[in-house]
Enzyme design. Structure first.
Site, PDB file in Angstrom:
ATOM      1  N   SER A 101     -11.639  -7.786 -59.872  1.00 30.10           N
ATOM      2  CA  SER A 101     -12.919  -8.267 -60.390  1.00 30.10           C
ATOM      3  C   SER A 101     -12.712  -9.516 -61.268  1.00 30.10           C
ATOM      4  CB  SER A 101     -13.607  -7.110 -61.116  1.00 30.10           C
ATOM      5  OG  SER A 101     -14.930  -7.422 -61.414  1.00 30.10           O
ATOM      6  N   ASP A 151     -20.950  -4.755 -51.900  1.00 28.63           N
ATOM      7  CA  ASP A 151     -20.614  -5.112 -53.285  1.00 28.63           C
ATOM      8  C   ASP A 151     -21.743  -5.964 -53.864  1.00 28.63           C
ATOM      9  OD1 ASP A 151     -19.561  -6.185 -55.621  1.00 28.63           O
ATOM     10  OD2 ASP A 151     -17.533  -6.318 -54.810  1.00 28.63           O
ATOM     11  N   HIS A 182     -18.509  -2.382 -55.545  1.00 24.05           N
ATOM     12  CA  HIS A 182     -17.563  -3.194 -56.312  1.00 24.05           C
ATOM     13  C   HIS A 182     -16.332  -2.411 -56.762  1.00 24.05           C
ATOM     14  CE1 HIS A 182     -16.632  -6.899 -58.362  1.00 24.05           C
ATOM     15  NE2 HIS A 182     -16.454  -6.277 -59.514  1.00 24.05           N
TER      16      HIS A 182
HETATM   17  C1  MLT Z   1     -16.962 -11.886 -63.395  1.00 21.60           C
HETATM   18  O1  MLT Z   1     -17.731 -12.093 -64.322  1.00 21.60           O
HETATM   19  O2  MLT Z   1     -15.804 -12.268 -63.352  1.00 21.60           O
HETATM   20  C2  MLT Z   1     -17.505 -11.104 -62.250  1.00 21.60           C
HETATM   21  O3  MLT Z   1     -18.880 -11.018 -62.354  1.00 21.60           O
HETATM   22  C3  MLT Z   1     -16.902  -9.779 -62.108  1.00 21.60           C
HETATM   23  C4  MLT Z   1     -17.089  -8.972 -63.349  1.00 21.60           C
HETATM   24  O4  MLT Z   1     -18.121  -8.318 -63.500  1.00 21.60           O
HETATM   25  O5  MLT Z   1     -16.216  -9.000 -64.187  1.00 21.60           O
END
Ligand code: MLT
Length: 200
Positions: A101, A151, A182
């Site tokens: 992520s 996702d 996700h």
């Molecule tokens: C981010 O902000 O890098 C992406 O949206 C994934 C997350 O939720 O961290």
């Protein structure tokens, strides 16, 4: 940066572990144990706090990145890896990222900015970190992307866009699709482990 370094077989690449939003440097240790138990590990906690949740760079809202901060933090992380290689005496040119992520997004940003920051990468649920950006030559880089068909944070089209951008830069990209969202599932982790065995 706050981190854990765990020494493994010095002949093998060092794994750079990068957690998701709200995670810590402890989170991906079990994943690394599953994928590549003999490797040394450099697991780093993101330097940015979003209401107390560690991240690797700031965002303006869900899915909208603060690009200036992302670029600055990408350089900061790269310098941290350089310094760690000296401190812990490992080969700077032999580092493989495993990120989930937000951690996968900063790993992708390392690939977008530096030809030699990473030797390979396992990216679980990454997004396109930056658009209208010219990538370095990434030929000879192998990249595994784990993605969810449903996702909501990283839509399937964005995964395909990232795959295309990395392919166009010469990287060898393998995308594994899960019928999930996700979350990083056990079956995706096992696919990453299989890929890693074939790759290494
Ligand atoms: C981010 O902000 O890098 C992406 O949206 C994934 C997350 O939720 O961290």
């Amino acid at each position: 940066m706050k981190h854990i370094f765990k020494k493994g077989n010095e002949e093998l690449p060092v794994l750079l572990l990068l957690h998701g939003t709200g995670g810590t440097e402890e989170d991906l240790l079990p994943l690394a144990e599953l994928i590549a138990p003999e490797h040394s590990i450099l697991s780093v906690r993101g330097n940015v706090s979003e209401n107390g949740m560690p991240r690797y760079f700031k965002r303006l809202s869900e899915g909208v990145f603060d690009e200036e901060d992302l670029i600055e933090r990408t350089h900061e992380l790269n310098t941290f890896i350089d310094d760690s290689a000296k401190q812990y005496d490992f080969d700077r040119n032999n580092v493989i990222a495993i990120g989930y992520s937000n951690g996968a997004n900063i790993a992708a940003s390392l690939l977008f900015h530096y030809q030699n920051a990473l030797r390979a990468a396992i990216l679980h649920h990454p997004m396109v970190p930056l658009r209208n950006h010219s990538l370095p030559d990434l030929s000879k880089k192998s990249i595994f992307i784990g993605a969810g068909e449903n996702d909501p944070i990283c839509p399937a089209d964005e995964t395909k866009e990232l795959e295309q951008l990395l392919n166009n830069a010469g990287a060898e990209v393998t995308v594994h699709w899960e019928k999930s969202g996700h979350q990083l599932t056990q079956s995706e982790a096992l696919k990453a482990a299989e890929w890693f065995k074939r790759y290494s």
